[in-house]
Scaffold this active site. Structure first.
Site, mmCIF file in Angstrom:
data_model
loop_
_atom_site.group_PDB
_atom_site.id
_atom_site.type_symbol
_atom_site.label_atom_id
_atom_site.label_comp_id
_atom_site.label_asym_id
_atom_site.label_seq_id
_atom_site.Cartn_x
_atom_site.Cartn_y
_atom_site.Cartn_z
ATOM 1 N N TRP A 197 -5.603 19.401 7.974
ATOM 2 C CA TRP A 197 -6.371 18.931 6.830
ATOM 3 C C TRP A 197 -7.344 20.044 6.415
ATOM 4 O O TRP A 197 -7.970 20.678 7.262
ATOM 5 C CB TRP A 197 -7.145 17.643 7.210
ATOM 6 C CG TRP A 197 -8.065 17.238 6.106
ATOM 7 C CD1 TRP A 197 -7.712 16.593 4.951
ATOM 8 C CD2 TRP A 197 -9.476 17.487 6.022
ATOM 9 N NE1 TRP A 197 -8.815 16.440 4.155
ATOM 10 C CE2 TRP A 197 -9.915 16.972 4.782
ATOM 11 C CE3 TRP A 197 -10.405 18.093 6.861
ATOM 12 C CZ2 TRP A 197 -11.242 17.047 4.376
ATOM 13 C CZ3 TRP A 197 -11.730 18.160 6.454
ATOM 14 C CH2 TRP A 197 -12.138 17.640 5.228
ATOM 15 N N ARG A 441 -8.926 6.654 9.311
ATOM 16 C CA ARG A 441 -9.956 6.516 8.281
ATOM 17 C C ARG A 441 -10.222 5.028 7.998
ATOM 18 O O ARG A 441 -10.286 4.587 6.859
ATOM 19 C CB ARG A 441 -9.503 7.216 7.000
ATOM 20 C CG ARG A 441 -10.652 7.688 6.124
ATOM 21 C CD ARG A 441 -10.161 8.053 4.723
ATOM 22 N NE ARG A 441 -11.224 8.668 3.966
ATOM 23 C CZ ARG A 441 -11.235 8.776 2.640
ATOM 24 N NH1 ARG A 441 -10.231 8.334 1.938
ATOM 25 N NH2 ARG A 441 -12.230 9.336 2.012
ATOM 26 N N LYS A 474 -3.880 9.589 -9.797
ATOM 27 C CA LYS A 474 -3.878 10.393 -8.569
ATOM 28 C C LYS A 474 -3.442 9.447 -7.454
ATOM 29 O O LYS A 474 -4.130 8.477 -7.159
ATOM 30 C CB LYS A 474 -5.276 10.951 -8.309
ATOM 31 C CG LYS A 474 -5.385 11.752 -7.016
ATOM 32 C CD LYS A 474 -6.750 12.404 -6.921
ATOM 33 C CE LYS A 474 -7.015 13.007 -5.557
ATOM 34 N NZ LYS A 474 -8.409 13.432 -5.424
ATOM 35 N N ASP A 476 -2.839 8.824 -3.771
ATOM 36 C CA ASP A 476 -3.293 9.390 -2.503
ATOM 37 C C ASP A 476 -2.627 8.697 -1.313
ATOM 38 O O ASP A 476 -2.033 7.617 -1.442
ATOM 39 C CB ASP A 476 -4.822 9.220 -2.429
ATOM 40 C CG ASP A 476 -5.485 10.330 -1.630
ATOM 41 O OD1 ASP A 476 -4.806 10.976 -0.827
ATOM 42 O OD2 ASP A 476 -6.700 10.522 -1.809
ATOM 43 N N MET A 477 -2.721 9.292 -0.146
ATOM 44 C CA MET A 477 -2.179 8.714 1.095
ATOM 45 C C MET A 477 -2.942 9.388 2.238
ATOM 46 O O MET A 477 -2.680 10.531 2.558
ATOM 47 C CB MET A 477 -0.685 9.038 1.162
ATOM 48 C CG MET A 477 0.130 8.208 2.092
ATOM 49 S SD MET A 477 -0.055 8.664 3.814
ATOM 50 C CE MET A 477 0.814 10.198 3.912
ATOM 51 N N CYS A 524 -1.013 13.270 -3.652
ATOM 52 C CA CYS A 524 -2.084 13.761 -2.784
ATOM 53 C C CYS A 524 -1.929 13.032 -1.461
ATOM 54 O O CYS A 524 -1.498 11.887 -1.423
ATOM 55 C CB CYS A 524 -3.416 13.410 -3.455
ATOM 56 S SG CYS A 524 -4.866 13.748 -2.432
ATOM 57 N N ASP A 546 -7.966 19.373 0.232
ATOM 58 C CA ASP A 546 -9.331 18.881 0.021
ATOM 59 C C ASP A 546 -10.324 20.020 0.141
ATOM 60 O O ASP A 546 -11.517 19.824 -0.088
ATOM 61 C CB ASP A 546 -9.667 17.790 1.045
ATOM 62 C CG ASP A 546 -9.181 16.434 0.572
ATOM 63 O OD1 ASP A 546 -8.753 16.336 -0.589
ATOM 64 O OD2 ASP A 546 -9.223 15.472 1.364
HETATM 65 C C1 GLA Z 1 -8.580 12.119 -0.088
HETATM 66 C C2 GLA Z 1 -8.271 13.024 -1.255
HETATM 67 C C3 GLA Z 1 -9.568 13.385 -1.967
HETATM 68 C C4 GLA Z 1 -10.255 12.131 -2.429
HETATM 69 C C5 GLA Z 1 -10.484 11.203 -1.261
HETATM 70 C C6 GLA Z 1 -11.007 9.851 -1.704
HETATM 71 O O1 GLA Z 1 -9.258 12.787 0.901
HETATM 72 O O2 GLA Z 1 -7.591 14.162 -0.842
HETATM 73 O O3 GLA Z 1 -9.315 14.237 -3.037
HETATM 74 O O4 GLA Z 1 -9.457 11.504 -3.414
HETATM 75 O O5 GLA Z 1 -9.298 10.978 -0.519
HETATM 76 O O6 GLA Z 1 -11.192 8.999 -0.667
#
Ligand code: GLA
Length: 739
Positions: A197, A441, A474, A476-477, A524, A546
């Protein structure tokens, strides 16, 4: 492009590459003969067959050269005298895993067939051909089909495999690679992308050794740790010269890419779904199709490979609607506000964004009911009226009134335990309820192997997307799957969870894009945890990391660009000191690094002074000038050293080019630096930054001179432009006729 002769020797070729294999006479097994630069068609390729008299186990009685251990193969199996890693493994009802797939038939079609449920390359009848070789198991009614597609315009072969059960019993597939072949020697270095990460896609290069070396994921996503990509290059290979084989898998789940070097120096290369925790019940009348693998070859070094991938992905994988379309310059509120925002704050951000020339506001995590930190509310996709009292449609309307597009963050595959959805359907969570289920998380993974779960999330997302004017999502995962157990699947099917999960993800993408075809999706996964060609099929851009620090981004974007076109690499300019590493870089360098990606901002513009806002407005104008060149041109990694990095993009017609040069730390009494360019038009001249005219031969052989020339200006010693850390320079080249 695909030739077959009487002796059943197959030659798949275009002007760039050749791929040759044959059917062995006595066994009907496929023997690999050659993959590399294009060679002329010949009547027979029998001269490529090598047989030594070696001790070993032989498949055929009385035959001493039928040891498959010593034969280069096309799709090896266990139980036929090959001791190396197989490409396919099936467990039979008797408990054994002994197969013998014998050539049955083949067909060649113009174009390519669609694989149901998986992302895949596409082509037309005019620009590609597909060979399908059918093999029949000698011991069962299993049929194996190997697919090979070649495009007119690409130095790549697309391979996949399908297994069909024409019998009346269920078979268990334990492994099915997408591609496998044996290279005749081992004088290669393995190149791949590795990380974690916030430091994804770092390039690693190591000499091959005897034995198996593998890059893989067991995490349910292609992962931050490895990317579904590897390359083999000759030890002296540079960016621009040397033989390179590139391998990429169009898949976002657990993968394995490996090379097994045997004691005779043969290198078996394989890529496909990771057999780890994988078993598939192949019921009578059903089939299983592997994801597609891309195999590419070049003699033009690592950059030649990158360009092969870039062109293939842009022309035959990414939705053509987006490939050339300028993507909106966005501001994302994540690093600007994190969870702490109000409607008013967002509107103020939108206002300042508009003033700078930004085109879209993306509302990140925290907009849905109760989501004030990362402990809650995933899976409850309804607006938080405390933060957005007038609702999302109203907010979006106001943002559009300001003159911006609107984007929204979702994390569709996750669930928090405090949501109504979880309370009502705890079995929607992946994991064995009698055993510990780990959080990541503070959240759990939804069971996307269950179509009902996918449908539920689709309905929630569709309700928002159809009532709110949204141009971008966007997706995300933010965690991996650590307990792959589905209460929806039978006990025999638990080995299918990982693959079915990712099929569920693809299915949701498909459903969303079918209903909202104009939606731009950026994928993402906690940054670049799922930056792979599988998702690029649906989402033309990926949030690469990130980590938004410009120095870290040099490594991350250099690595990502080894495989993926710049138009897919999500990059933003963020605040300083940087939130991940605490470093303060110049706004110029941050802008110049983001320029070579899908450009955007991720900071509170209202915290900036007038000069900074002015600089941002300038950056945006620069981006507009070059965005099409960056999106569609040929990319070159000119330098990738500890302190200096340089990138180059040359337009396809070679009329213009853009160079980004980055120096991390200033050096006292700096040595001379020249940056040799490449890929320019021959026998012509270019104007550099609207001023100096230089011939292309001089730019390629001497290079851009990066030091100053103080001749007759010695008095300027004390007043000369001071060097500083984190500096960058952009050079734009425009082709001109020499004066
Ligand atoms: C992840 C994404 C970030 C943001 C956060 C929000 O870490 O990579 O860009 O969107 O989640 O919780």
């Amino acid at each position: 492009m695909i030739e077959v002769n009487q002796a059943l020797e197959f030659h798949i070729k275009n002007s760039k590459v050749s791929y040759i294999f044959r059917v062995m006479e006595k066994t009907g097994i496929l023997e690999h003969l050659y993959f590399g630069a294009a060679i002329a068609s010949e009547k027979s390729y029998l001269y490529l067959v090598e047989r030594e008299l070696r001790t070993g186990n032989n498949l055929l009685t009385g035959d001493y050269t039928s040891s498959l251990e010593h034969i280069k193969q096309e799709f090896p199996v266990y139980g036929t005298t090959d001791f190396r890693y197989p490409a396919i493994s099936v467990k039979y009802p008797a408990g054994d895993t002994i197969s013998h797939f014998r050539y049955q038939s083949h067909r060649i079609i113009a174009g390519k067939e669609k694989i149901s449920g998986l992302p895949q390359t596409f082509g037309k009848k005019e620009n590609c051909e597909t060979l399908i070789v059918q093999l029949q198991d000698q011991y069962s009614k299993l049929v194996l089909e190997l697919f090979y597609t070649i495009f007119t315009d690409s130095a790549s072969i697309i391979r996949s495999a399908q297994i069909k059960n024409n019998g009346s019993e269920t078979f268990q597939i334990e492994q099915l690679a997408s591609a496998s072949f044996d290279l005749p020697d081992n004088d290669y270095e393995l190149v791949h992308l590795t990380g974690a990460w916030a430091r994804e896609t770092h390039i690693e290069r190591k000499q091959l050794f005897t034995g198996r070396q593998e890059i893989s994921s067991t995490r349910g996503a292609s992962s931050h740790i490895h990317n579904p990509f590897m390359a083999l290059c000759r030890p002296n290979t540079t960016e621009l010269l040397g033989e390179v084989y590139g391998f990429s898998l169009i898949y976002s789940g657990n993968f394995s890419a490996q090379v097994e070097v045997d004691t005779y120096h043969v290198s078996r290369c394989q890529i496909g779904i990771n057999p780890f925790q994988f078993q598939w019940q192949l019921a009578p009348g059903t089939s299983f199709h592997s994801p597609e693998a891309v195999l590419t070859f070049t003699k033009k070094g690592l950059n030649g490979m990158s360009q092969n991938f870039h062109d293939l992905f842009r022309n035959h994988l990414i939705n053509q609607k987006w490939v050339k379309k300028e993507r909106p310059i966005l501001v994302n509120n994540w690093e600007a506000t994190y969870f702490d925002f109000t409607e008013e704050k967002i509107l103020r951000l939108a206002q300042s964004a508009k003033e700078c020339g930004i085109e879209m506001l993306v509302l990140d995590d925290g907009w849905f009911k109760g989501r004030n930190n990362d402990e809650t509310s995933l899976g409850n996709w309804q607006v938080d009226e405390k933060k957005i009292p007038n609702g999302l449609p109203n907010l979006s309307e106001k943002i559009h009134q300001v003159g911006l597009k609107f984007g929204l963050w979702f994390e569709p595959e996750m669930i928090s335990s405090d949501t109504p959805l979880f309370q009502k359907n705890p079995e929607y969570r992946l994991g064995q309820s009698q055993k510990n289920i780990s959080h990541g998380r503070n959240q759990y993974v939804l069971d996307f192997s269950n179509p009902e779960v996918v449908e539920t999330i689709f309905q929630q997302m569709a309700a928002i997307l159809s009532t709110v004017e949204i141009e971008y999502v966007k997706w995300d995962m933010n965690r991996y799957i650590s307990e792959a157990y589905s209460s929806f699947l039978s006990k025999e099917q638990q080995g299918e969870v990982f693959h079915r999960y990712i099929l569920g993800v693809y299915n949701l993408y498909e459903k969303i894009l079918t209903k909202f075809p104009d939606l731009l999706i950026e994928s993402c996964a906690g940054g670049g945890g799922r930056f792979d060609p599988g998702l690029l099929y649906y989402a033309p851009q990926t949030w690469a990391s990130d980590d938004t620090d410009a120095v870290e981004r040099l490594k991350i974007q250099s690595g990502a660009s080894m495989v993926y076109p710049l138009s897919t690499i999500g990059g933003h300019i963020s605040a300083v000191p940087n939130h991940q590493v605490g470093r303060t870089t110049t706004l110029k360098m941050r802008g110049d690094v983001a320029l070579f990606s899908t450009f955007g901002y991720e900071l509170d513009l209202n915290q900036l002074n007038a000069a900074e806002k002015q600089e941002i407005a300038q950056q945006i104008q620069t981006y507009h000038k070059y965005s099409s060149l960056i999106q569609t041109g040929d990319f070159y990694q000119l330098a990738c050293e500890t302190n200096q990095v340089a990138w180059l993009v040359v337009s396809k017609n070679k009329q213009e080019a853009l160079v980004g040069f980055y120096q991390i730390l200033a050096q006292p009494n700096q040595p001379y630096v020249r940056l040799k360019l490449t890929g320019l038009a021959k026998d012509t001249s270019y104007q550099v930054n609207g001023e100096k005219l230089r011939t292309s031969s001089s730019l390629e052989n001497i290079g851009l001179i990066l030091n100053e020339n103080y001749t007759d200006r010695t008095k300027e010693y004390w007043t000369r432009q001071q060097q500083h850390d984190f500096s960058s320079r952009i050079f734009h080249l425009q082709q001109m006729q020499p004066e």
